[in-house]
Design an enzyme around this catalytic site. Structure first.
Site, short mmCIF file in Angstrom:
data_model
loop_
_atom_site.label_atom_id
_atom_site.label_comp_id
_atom_site.label_asym_id
_atom_site.label_seq_id
_atom_site.Cartn_x
_atom_site.Cartn_y
_atom_site.Cartn_z
N SER A 143 0.80 -1.22 0.00
CA SER A 143 0.00 0.00 0.00
C SER A 143 0.84 1.27 0.00
O SER A 143 0.54 2.22 -0.73
CB SER A 143 -0.95 0.00 1.21
OG SER A 143 -1.80 -1.11 1.18
N HIS A 197 0.93 4.75 4.79
CA HIS A 197 0.23 5.27 3.62
C HIS A 197 0.57 6.74 3.41
O HIS A 197 0.89 7.17 2.29
CB HIS A 197 -1.29 5.14 3.82
CG HIS A 197 -1.78 3.73 3.81
ND1 HIS A 197 -3.11 3.41 3.95
CD2 HIS A 197 -1.12 2.55 3.66
CE1 HIS A 197 -3.26 2.11 3.90
NE2 HIS A 197 -2.07 1.56 3.72
#
Length: 227
Positions: A143, A197
């Site tokens: 991610s 992230h």
């Protein structure tokens, strides 16, 4: 998922876009490695659970073992917790990764992906506790690296049309939406590394602006040479 017809000329021009076919696509190679790694994980967990846990523990990223197991800064990217985790990441990588590599070339795509992946892990390690009061645990998944690709593509093609949960919006609005959601969820108990992230996102923005600046400089020099 989105309209990929909007042109963006890389420094290498049309030749790079032709070379970035599916058969020579680093995005597809990354997807392939992630899928193979996940299948290996599933098989090992089913047949020999001890080997499965050994496989995961050897390659997952643990902030407490950063200096003793530096290879995990890369290997954690290719591990995923489940099919949905893998599926979502690979779908996003397919659309955003292939779009970025057509615009800037294969080497640049790999540079964005792995730089964002490594620095998102480092950001997760050193920013979680002092800024958000979070004790970072072990982490797996692509991610953070994909957020870097997402952000870099947004800088180059901010008005690209995408669908977020079937809602049409521009790429820049989609990135802002996901950034806000990650920021708001950073202290949640959902077992998602939101600080990773956000770290990957900011790395991608920085690289994207550097690419755009180089492209603009090259374009000015090219056209100036015609006068």
């Amino acid at each position: 998922m989105f309209n990929r017809d909007t042109p963006y000329e890389s420094r290498s021009g049309t030749a790079d876009r032709i070379k970035s076919s599916v058969s020579a696509s680093p995005s597809m190679a990354i997807i392939f490695l992630c899928v193979i790694s996940f299948l290996l994980e599933v098989v090992l967990m089913s047949v020999a659970p001890n080997l499965g846990y050994l496989y995961m523990s050897t390659f997952q990223f643990d902030p407490n073992s950063l200096l003793t197991r530096p290879w995990t800064l890369v290997t954690y990217i290719f591990l995923h917790t489940g099919l949905l985790h893998l599926l979502f990441n690979m779908i996003v990588m397919y659309f955003f990764g292939t779009a970025l590599e057509r615009r800037v070339g294969n080497k640049q795509l790999l540079g964005v992906f792995f730089t964002a992946g490594i620095l998102s892990a480092i950001g997760y390690t050193f920013l979680s506790r002092p800024i958000f009061g979070i004790s970072p645990g072990s982490m797996i998944g692509a991610s953070g690296a994909i957020y870097g690709v997402f952000a870099a593509l947004t800088v180059l093609e901010p008005n690209l049309r995408v669908y977020v949960y079937f809602v049409p919006m521009r790429l820049k609005h989609a990135l802002l939406l996901f950034a806000i959601l990650d920021f708001l969820m950073v202290n949640s108990s959902d077992m998602i590394a939101h600080t990773a992230h956000l770290s990957g996102l900011f790395v991608g923005l920085y690289i994207g602006f550097r690419m755009k600046k180089m492209h603009d400089k090259y374009r000015v020099m090219r056209y100036a040479g015609r006068w």
